[in-house]
Design an enzyme around this catalytic site. Structure first.
Site, mmCIF file in Angstrom:
data_model
loop_
_atom_site.group_PDB
_atom_site.id
_atom_site.type_symbol
_atom_site.label_atom_id
_atom_site.label_comp_id
_atom_site.label_asym_id
_atom_site.label_seq_id
_atom_site.Cartn_x
_atom_site.Cartn_y
_atom_site.Cartn_z
ATOM 1 N N PRO A 1 0.852 -1.191 0.000
ATOM 2 C CA PRO A 1 0.000 0.000 0.000
ATOM 3 C C PRO A 1 0.887 1.239 0.000
ATOM 4 O O PRO A 1 1.826 1.322 0.788
ATOM 5 C CB PRO A 1 -0.767 -0.117 1.329
ATOM 6 C CG PRO A 1 0.096 -0.951 2.222
ATOM 7 C CD PRO A 1 0.836 -1.893 1.306
ATOM 8 N N ALA B 1 0.184 5.390 -0.204
ATOM 9 C CA ALA B 1 -0.726 6.521 -0.400
ATOM 10 C C ALA B 1 -0.178 7.403 -1.515
ATOM 11 O O ALA B 1 1.018 7.708 -1.553
ATOM 12 C CB ALA B 1 -0.841 7.312 0.896
ATOM 13 N N GLN C 1 -6.979 -1.005 2.809
ATOM 14 C CA GLN C 1 -6.310 -0.701 4.076
ATOM 15 C C GLN C 1 -7.000 0.437 4.814
ATOM 16 O O GLN C 1 -7.263 1.488 4.237
ATOM 17 C CB GLN C 1 -4.853 -0.314 3.849
ATOM 18 C CG GLN C 1 -4.136 -0.215 5.178
ATOM 19 C CD GLN C 1 -2.727 0.302 5.070
ATOM 20 O OE1 GLN C 1 -2.513 1.446 4.727
ATOM 21 N NE2 GLN C 1 -1.769 -0.559 5.356
ATOM 22 N N CYS D 1 2.123 3.326 9.350
ATOM 23 C CA CYS D 1 2.413 4.640 8.777
ATOM 24 C C CYS D 1 3.143 5.545 9.767
ATOM 25 O O CYS D 1 2.662 5.773 10.878
ATOM 26 C CB CYS D 1 1.114 5.300 8.335
ATOM 27 S SG CYS D 1 1.449 6.823 7.508
ATOM 28 N N ASN E 1 8.609 -7.132 4.407
ATOM 29 C CA ASN E 1 8.608 -5.905 3.607
ATOM 30 C C ASN E 1 9.789 -5.020 3.995
ATOM 31 O O ASN E 1 10.186 -4.973 5.144
ATOM 32 C CB ASN E 1 7.271 -5.163 3.850
ATOM 33 C CG ASN E 1 7.245 -3.755 3.296
ATOM 34 O OD1 ASN E 1 7.002 -2.797 4.032
ATOM 35 N ND2 ASN E 1 7.490 -3.593 2.009
ATOM 36 N N ASP F 1 12.740 -2.598 1.376
ATOM 37 C CA ASP F 1 13.933 -2.557 0.518
ATOM 38 C C ASP F 1 14.085 -3.766 -0.405
ATOM 39 O O ASP F 1 15.203 -4.089 -0.816
ATOM 40 C CB ASP F 1 15.213 -2.424 1.356
ATOM 41 C CG ASP F 1 15.306 -1.063 2.038
ATOM 42 O OD1 ASP F 1 14.403 -0.232 1.838
ATOM 43 O OD2 ASP F 1 16.288 -0.843 2.775
ATOM 44 N N ARG G 1 8.505 0.734 -2.974
ATOM 45 C CA ARG G 1 9.150 1.747 -3.809
ATOM 46 C C ARG G 1 9.874 1.191 -5.026
ATOM 47 O O ARG G 1 9.919 1.847 -6.067
ATOM 48 C CB ARG G 1 10.111 2.583 -2.945
ATOM 49 C CG ARG G 1 9.386 3.474 -1.959
ATOM 50 C CD ARG G 1 10.298 3.928 -0.860
ATOM 51 N NE ARG G 1 10.787 2.796 -0.079
ATOM 52 C CZ ARG G 1 11.763 2.855 0.804
ATOM 53 N NH1 ARG G 1 12.365 4.006 1.022
ATOM 54 N NH2 ARG G 1 12.148 1.786 1.467
HETATM 55 C C1 LIG Z 1 4.787 7.085 -1.034
HETATM 56 C C2 LIG Z 1 4.540 6.031 0.012
HETATM 57 C C3 LIG Z 1 3.274 5.891 0.542
HETATM 58 C C4 LIG Z 1 3.021 4.910 1.514
HETATM 59 N N1 LIG Z 1 1.746 4.739 1.979
HETATM 60 C C5 LIG Z 1 1.468 3.723 2.825
HETATM 61 C C6 LIG Z 1 0.126 3.447 3.214
HETATM 62 O O1 LIG Z 1 -0.839 4.085 2.776
HETATM 63 N N2 LIG Z 1 -0.069 2.414 4.082
HETATM 64 C C7 LIG Z 1 0.967 1.661 4.579
HETATM 65 O O2 LIG Z 1 0.739 0.744 5.360
HETATM 66 N N3 LIG Z 1 2.236 1.895 4.189
HETATM 67 C C8 LIG Z 1 2.505 2.879 3.328
HETATM 68 N N4 LIG Z 1 3.781 3.072 2.893
HETATM 69 C C9 LIG Z 1 4.842 2.132 3.320
HETATM 70 C C10 LIG Z 1 4.995 0.991 2.309
HETATM 71 O O3 LIG Z 1 3.837 0.201 2.232
HETATM 72 C C11 LIG Z 1 6.197 0.090 2.666
HETATM 73 O O4 LIG Z 1 5.962 -0.462 3.938
HETATM 74 C C12 LIG Z 1 7.512 0.860 2.722
HETATM 75 O O5 LIG Z 1 7.650 1.710 1.589
HETATM 76 C C13 LIG Z 1 8.705 -0.112 2.753
HETATM 77 O O6 LIG Z 1 8.691 -0.962 1.634
HETATM 78 P P1 LIG Z 1 9.645 -0.701 0.350
HETATM 79 O O7 LIG Z 1 11.056 -0.578 0.862
HETATM 80 O O8 LIG Z 1 9.433 -1.899 -0.516
HETATM 81 O O9 LIG Z 1 9.192 0.587 -0.261
HETATM 82 C C14 LIG Z 1 4.064 4.067 1.965
HETATM 83 C C15 LIG Z 1 5.341 4.224 1.414
HETATM 84 C C16 LIG Z 1 5.589 5.192 0.455
HETATM 85 C C17 LIG Z 1 6.981 5.313 -0.123
#
Ligand SMILES: Cc1cc2nc3c(=O)[nH]c(=O)nc-3n(C[C@H](O)[C@H](O)[C@H](O)COP(=O)(O)O)c2cc1C
Length: 341
Positions: free
Chosen positions: A29, A31, A83, A113, A213, A215, A238
């Site tokens: 997820p 946002a 969510q 969050c 989850n 990186d 990301r």
């Molecule tokens: C732009 C952005 C928006 C995010 N919005 C949410 C969200 O709405 N709900 C949530 O649980 N995590 C949110 N996250 C966290 C991601 O779901 C994830 O846990 C976090 O980016 C780490 O994973 P990654 O390294 O694969 O990006 C957000 C992350 C980013 C970068």
């Protein structure tokens, strides 16, 4: 973890309540990113599930344009995971009922969050400090839901209070059907290494599926994370921005098929254009063009070719012009790097 456990863990499919996911890669997820067009793309490329942007549980925000867009699942392939963000057990339960009626197949609760605005209101990861309240929220949402409820959290509030394993146990007792864990504390935000040890502790504390989850940016990292943590699936955020096909590459590799590698440049171009058209269709042209800008930037970044993107592409409010700047961009990339084509 033993080799046998690691093998079992790379072979298993993920069961969330009565839903059997087809694969072990989940689009995170995000946002402002994981809207319906993005989720459709993520599923198309091979994500077994694509979680919605967080939706406020607050009833007064229910009819806002943002909430209406975030709860629009028209034509979306299931399972649809929505969510919820909130801290009031009754409001969260009510929001669960509302979203199930609107098409949610899974309700996901946000305990992850870290942003200030959200934490000031004691929601998201701030809730991890108040375990009794977390329990009340989980129990209220589970009892209000006719679909599986999942929970997304961090490792804890800070490095000293990594209570994710305790919350995981509580969640399982409350009837939560799967957990995803971003391997950082709230204090770490997005900095520092991923804490695989705490994810592994969560995994060994419960028998429901655990999704790792943080990186994960390649098939190799995904495999490594599953082996290190024993988790059942991975969640990718990301790294898939600007290259949603990565989700399929990881999915293929985890299923012990070969990594298909990146699509050829012409297919990438087609994907970007389809993505833009989907954004215009979903949001309307005005809002769609503005939302498309950041995606175009990410696509260009992931191609290491931001310098070839005309800045007018990020300024225009005209979808026809935006499409034409993108086509122009891909022509320049192909001309610079014929091997891409
Ligand atoms: C732009 C952005 C928006 C995010 N919005 C949410 C969200 O709405 N709900 C949530 O649980 N995590 C949110 N996250 C966290 C991601 O779901 C994830 O846990 C976090 O980016 C780490 O994973 P990654 O390294 O694969 O990006 C957000 C992350 C980013 C970068």
């Amino acid at each position: 973890m033993t080799e046998t456990a690691a093998k079992k863990n790379t072979d298993a499919s993920v069961q969330i309540g009565h839903l059997a996911l087809k694969g072990r890669v989940i689009a995170a997820p995000m946002a402002g990113v994981s809207d319906q067009p993005y989720r459709t793309l993520a599923r198309h490329f091979g994500a077994a599930l694509a979680v919605s942007e967080m939706v406020s549980a607050s009833p007064e925000l229910r009819e806002s344009r943002k909430s209406r867009q975030r709860t629009n699942h028209d034509g979306e392939a299931g399972p649809v995971s929505v969510q919820l963000l909130g801290a009031d057990p009754e409001q969260m339960a009510d929001a669960a009922r509302f979203n199930i009626a609107k098409g949610a197949d899974i309700i996901d609760i946000n305990l992850g969050c870290p942003t200030k605005k959200v934490c000031k209101r004691l929601v998201g990861s701030a809730l991890m400090r108040d375990e009794p309240l977390v329990r009340r929220i989980l129990e209220a949402v589970v009892s209000a839901s006719t679909v599986p409820v999942t929970l997304k959290m961090r490792t804890g509030w800070d490095r000293q209070s990594k209570n994710a394993p305790a919350i995981a146990k509580m969640a399982e007792e409350a009837g939560i059907q799967a957990l995803s864990v971003h391997g950082r504390s709230r204090e770490c935000r997005y900095h520092g290494p991923i804490d695989y040890e705490t994810i592994a502790k969560v995994k060994s504390s419960v028998s429901i599926p655990v999704i790792a989850n943080g990186d994960i940016d390649s098939p190799d990292t995904a495999l490594q994370v599953l082996r290190t943590t024993g988790a059942d699936a991975v969640m990718v955020g990301r790294a898939a921005q600007g290259q949603p096909w990565l989700l399929g590459r990881i999915a293929n590799s985890l299923d012990r098929r070969r990594d298909p590698g990146d699509p050829v440049l012409a297919d990438k171009c087609r994907t970007v254009l389809d993505h833009l058209e989907a954004l215009y269709g979903f949001y309307g042209e005005g809002q769609g063009v503005r939302i498309a800008r950041k995606h175009v930037q990410w696509y260009a970044e992931k191609l290491n070719a931001k310098h070839l993107l005309d800045r007018r592409c990020s300024e225009t409010i005209d979808p026809v012009a935006q499409i034409s700047w993108v086509e122009d961009f891909f022509e320049r990339v192909a001309a610079q790097e014929p091997s891409h084509a």
